[in-house]
Design a protein around this motif. Structure first.
Motif, short mmCIF file in Angstrom:
data_model
loop_
_atom_site.label_atom_id
_atom_site.label_comp_id
_atom_site.label_asym_id
_atom_site.label_seq_id
_atom_site.Cartn_x
_atom_site.Cartn_y
_atom_site.Cartn_z
N SER A 120 -16.19 3.04 4.21
CA SER A 120 -15.02 3.91 4.17
C SER A 120 -13.89 3.26 3.39
CB SER A 120 -14.57 4.26 5.59
OG SER A 120 -14.23 3.10 6.30
N LEU A 121 -13.83 1.93 3.46
CA LEU A 121 -12.81 1.21 2.70
C LEU A 121 -13.01 1.41 1.20
CD1 LEU A 121 -10.49 -0.83 3.12
CD2 LEU A 121 -12.16 -2.65 2.87
N TYR B 125 0.85 -1.18 0.00
CA TYR B 125 0.00 0.00 0.00
C TYR B 125 0.88 1.23 0.00
CZ TYR B 125 -2.91 3.71 1.98
OH TYR B 125 -3.56 4.90 2.21
N THR C 178 -16.36 -9.74 1.40
CA THR C 178 -16.08 -9.35 2.78
C THR C 178 -15.88 -10.57 3.68
OG1 THR C 178 -18.45 -9.23 3.20
CG2 THR C 178 -17.33 -7.18 2.62
N PRO D 245 -4.82 -0.78 5.35
CA PRO D 245 -4.72 -0.12 4.06
C PRO D 245 -4.30 -1.06 2.93
CG PRO D 245 -3.77 1.26 5.73
CD PRO D 245 -4.08 -0.05 6.39
N TRP E 299 -17.10 -0.57 8.44
CA TRP E 299 -15.79 -0.50 7.79
C TRP E 299 -15.83 -0.54 6.27
CZ3 TRP E 299 -14.75 -5.17 5.36
CH2 TRP E 299 -15.51 -6.27 5.77
N VAL F 97 -9.51 -2.28 9.50
CA VAL F 97 -9.23 -2.12 8.09
C VAL F 97 -7.76 -1.82 7.86
CG1 VAL F 97 -9.68 -0.69 6.10
CG2 VAL F 97 -11.56 -1.45 7.51
N SER G 227 -12.15 4.95 0.14
CA SER G 227 -10.72 5.23 0.05
C SER G 227 -10.09 4.56 -1.16
CB SER G 227 -10.00 4.73 1.31
OG SER G 227 -10.72 5.07 2.44
N ILE H 143 -11.75 -10.17 2.75
CA ILE H 143 -11.24 -9.13 3.65
C ILE H 143 -11.24 -9.59 5.10
CG2 ILE H 143 -11.72 -6.84 4.59
CD1 ILE H 143 -12.52 -6.03 1.77
N TYR I 65 -5.62 -3.69 2.16
CA TYR I 65 -6.83 -4.15 1.46
C TYR I 65 -7.16 -3.24 0.28
CZ TYR I 65 -7.75 -6.72 5.79
OH TYR I 65 -7.66 -7.53 6.88
N LEU I 66 -6.77 -1.97 0.42
CA LEU I 66 -7.09 -1.01 -0.64
C LEU I 66 -6.44 -1.42 -1.95
CD1 LEU I 66 -6.70 2.34 1.30
CD2 LEU I 66 -8.77 1.07 0.79
N TYR J 206 -8.07 4.03 9.69
CA TYR J 206 -7.14 2.94 9.96
C TYR J 206 -5.84 3.51 10.48
CZ TYR J 206 -6.59 4.51 5.20
OH TYR J 206 -6.50 5.28 4.09
#
Lengths: 470, 306
Positions: B93-94, A262, B32, B67, B90, B65, B97, B53, B69-70, A470
């Motif tokens: 917002s995930l 990331y 998820t 990051p 969660w 969460v 982002s 996730i 995962y993004l 996060y």
């Protein structure tokens, strides 16, 4: 008894209809393969019917039991008054109603669906209420109390409302979202802490934000007060950027880099903070003591540039390591000040085991260096100020979190002054929306006697689930 | 000014280089929870790559969460969630982002798997926090009923066919096979639990209503007086009285809940305390939905038969 008969007739009808729907004779011209396929389909159909019958038999038995219960109750309770009997039967009624409500999803069967069956958002389980279009409204209340403090601290031994923050957010259209946070801080007039629109329609990991926002300076400037790891902001932030940090009107572009870990880069350009710290009630004429800010308001409107690069890697399933680099700079061009800039590096280690919902350990350290270049001052052309903190925070279970922090920062106001502070924090978490923090600070400034203070904060949130950072 | 210009140029060049290296292989589906992953894997076979996730053993209500995962979301072709507000804390917002527009709620490649499910425990009246952390859209733990899993598979199959029409035949085949496997297993589970029809159990959270409803069991009460709220000792005493009156033999809790309350409750009432998974992968040897349900049914049967 009515219901009983209904069930019997329903079962028989279903049975008969199952038989009727079976095509009677197979055509001779069909291939063996097709015949087998048909046979299989019929078998499945039959299975489904028998399942249905089985289920209804179970319901039937259940009902029968209830009727038996009722009749025993009635016969046993010959002496009970009329009113209790009515109560009994209502109870049974509600129970049966509840069971009707508990009907199961219908078995969809083995035949695959067509693509057109996929739900679109419009047909999904939306409640379809006009109120769904209202923006989300969240109110955060930070109640506080302080015992002890610096000799000149006006909040010594007082209760106060540290901050009330009103947050409003909603999607504008499928790729745009707007958020606003109005802050009612202690001792100051209300202000727009943030109000921005975020556009994510650029794709490729790019996002654009415009409006007033907390600048992405360091790990914590963009964090709102109620979400901070401790009750107060670390010294390197409050000394260089002011008590509440920096928020400016401008535009920001962020980019999620397509690499295996990331990695996010953010660049913003904004107008410099127009300082609110000229107190409105300053009409008494006295010069209020002004808070130092590295990026003060200027008449020249030179922009503030901020760049942040955040990288995060998973060390293992439970542990992540985050490295952030920040650089912020602005030409100042005042009588004595040419340019200010701030550079920083932050490192965060986070451990959160999957099998425990609440347990978490965080270790974060951050160094910030402020640089000011002067003009029209004979002896010196610049100065550097440094500050760092390191804290650990451990959430043991659902209810408790413990924290320790040590920090040092050069004072921008007192020549060669340095402040050192040690803090311990205990947090009691009632639930996601209600928590209590107790913090003890030991302050050790180089220019005066050391002092201690105890802070209490009650953090209350009302409104829908907020975004978790996060 | 010179510094910032240099920085912008640097970032721009990184962007240009990296966008060239992006590779594409199969249909990237991010889900998820593990039950959704099991369905997508079975329906999609080798045409899809599934990223889950929620990690093994994690409470789907609260996901920390990360990051990282993004990254998966950014290159995802599709996103599937349980819905009914299970992931509300969660997932939104995930997704915001990640900035991958096509998989955001309301867009074509986003799916809430609850479509077509008969939702239970939909609250009536005003839902506020005096009800604890209640789900305003109804109970989201619907995948504990095999019939619902069949319906989820159907919804997901239709969805995959829509976004990847070239794979329709494979998805159809995957669906039918999965349906048959679940159906056969369901018969086995129903037969095993049939002798205990009407038996009452106590659960920690209101998680098991779809399961008990499907198999003809009853939930006599929950340890949590309201979702997410811990019980007081008076409430526990009340529960003990109820349990004794309804001859409850079993207390069921998910692995992440406090072990001390169910243990002491079991001691006081002579019940058996079972830690049962609600998602595949929560305990060793239950990496598929069928294995997980086998485990749950067998555990219940052995506890109820005593």
């Amino acid at each position: 008894m009515h219901k009983f008969r209904n069930f019997v007739s329903l079962t028989s009808i279903l049975g008969v209809s199952a038989l009727l729907t079976c095509p009677t004779v197979a055509n001779d011209s069909l291939s063996q393969e097709e015949l087998e396929k048909r046979l299989e389909e019929q078998q499945l159909l039959l299975e489904r019917q028998s399942q249905l019958i089985e289920k209804q038999q179970m319901q039937l038995e259940e009902l029968q039991r209830k009727i038996d219960n009722l009749s025993t109750k009635n016969s046993a309770g010959d002496t009970v008054t009329e009113t209790t009997q009515t109560a009994d039967s209502t109870e049974v009624n509600t129970e049966t109603n509840a069971e009707i409500e508990l009907a199961e999803t219908e078995d969809p069967g083995p035949t695959p669906p067509g693509a057109e069956e996929a739900p679109t958002q419009a047909s999904a389980q939306a409640t379809g209420q006009q109120s769904d279009l209202n923006p989300n409204v969240t109110l955060v209340l930070l109640g506080g109390a302080q015992a002890g403090g610096a000799p000149d601290d006006e909040h010594k031994n007082t209760f106060f409302l540290q901050e009330a923050e009103l947050g409003i957010s909603a999607p504008v259209d499928p790729s745009t979202r707007a958020e606003a946070y109005i802050s009612f801080p202690r001792d100051e007039s209300p202000e727009v802490e943030e109000a921005y629109a975020q556009y994510s329609g650029l794709g490729n990991g790019l996002q654009l934000r415009g409006g007033i926002f907390r600048n992405e300076i360091g790990a914590l400037n963009s964090t709102h007060s109620h979400a901070l790891p401790q009750i107060d902001r670390p010294l390197n932030y409050t000394m260089f950027l002011g008590e509440e940090g920096t928020h400016t009107p401008g535009v920001e572009l962020s980019y999620l880099l397509p690499v295996s870990w990331y990695s996010k880069a953010t660049v913003s350009v904004s107008s410099r903070p127009n300082h609110h710290h000229h107190h409105e009630h300053g009409e008494e004429g006295e010069e209020e003591e002004e808070e130092f800010n590295l990026f003060p308001h200027s008449d020249h409107n030179n922009p503030l540039w901020v760049a942040r690069w955040e990288n995060m890697a998973d060390l293992n399933d439970d542990t992540t390591l985050n490295l952030g680099l920040t650089h912020a700079t602005s030409k100042i061009d005042s009588d004595t000040l040419k340019r200010s800039s701030l550079s920083g590096v932050d490192l965060t280690l986070k451990w959160h085991p999957a099998e425990d919902t609440y347990k978490e350990f965080v270790w974060r350290s951050e160094y910030l260096k402020a640089h000011q270049s002067f003009q029209n001052i004979p002896d010196t052309d610049h100065r550097d100020l440094g500050g760092w903190y390191s804290y650990i925070s451990y959430r043991m279970n659902k209810s408790f979190r413990l924290g320790l922090r040590y920090e040092e920062a050069d004072s921008p106001i007192i020549q060669d002054g340095k402040m050192k502070r040690t803090s311990a924090i205990l947090e009691f978490i009632g639930n996601e929306w209600n928590s209590l923090r107790l913090q003890y600070n030991h302050n050790n400034p180089s220019w005066q006697k050391s002092y201690d203070e105890a802070l209490l904060q009650w953090n209350v949130v009302i409104g829908p689930h907020g975004a978790h950072k996060y | 000014m010179r510094k910032s210009l240099l920085l912008s140029i640097l970032i721009l060049s990184i962007f240009c280089i990296t966008s060239l290296v992006q590779a594409k292989e199969g249909l990237n589906v991010v889900v998820t929870t593990q039950d959704l992953a099991d369905i997508v894997r079975n329906v999609g076979g080798n045409r899809v790559q599934v990223t889950t996730i929620c990690r093994d053993g994690q409470d789907p209500h609260f996901v920390e969460v990360k990051p990282s995962y993004l990254r998966s979301l950014q290159k995802a072709d599709a996103f599937i969630e349980t819905g009914l507000s299970l992931e509300i804390g969660w997932a939104p917002s995930l997704l915001r982002s990640a900035g991958n527009t096509k998989i955001m709620p309301g867009n074509s490649n986003f799916l809430e798997a609850s479509a077509g499910i008969k939702v239970l425990e939909v609250p009536t009246g005003k839902v506020d926090r005096t009800r604890g952390d209640a789900h305003p859209d109804g109970n989201p733990h619907y995948s504990l009923s095999p019939t619902n899993v069949k319906q989820m598979a159907r919804t997901i199959t239709a969805f995959l066919k829509r976004i990847d029409p070239a794979g329709a035949a494979q998805y159809d085949n995957g669906y039918t096979n999965y349906w048959k496997a679940i159906d056969a297993a369901d018969k086995r589970w129903k037969a095993a639990l049939k002798p205990y029809a009407g038996a009452s159990i106590v659960t920690y959270h209101s998680t098991w209503i779809y399961f008990t409803n499907h198999f003809g069991l009853k939930v006599c009460g929950h340890i949590e007086p309201k979702p997410g709220v811990s019980p007081s000792s008076a409430q526990l005493n009340n529960l003990v009285a109820n349990m004794q009156a309804s001859h409850v033999k079993v207390i069921v809790a998910e692995p992440w809940f406090s072990k001390s309350i169910p243990t002491s409750l079991a001691k006081r009432t002579g019940c058996k305390y079972l830690t049962l998974p609600i998602q595949p992968g929560y305990i060793p040897g239950t990496s598929t939905y069928i294995q997980m349900m086998d485990y749950n049914v067998n555990s219940l049967v052995s506890a109820l038969s005593k």
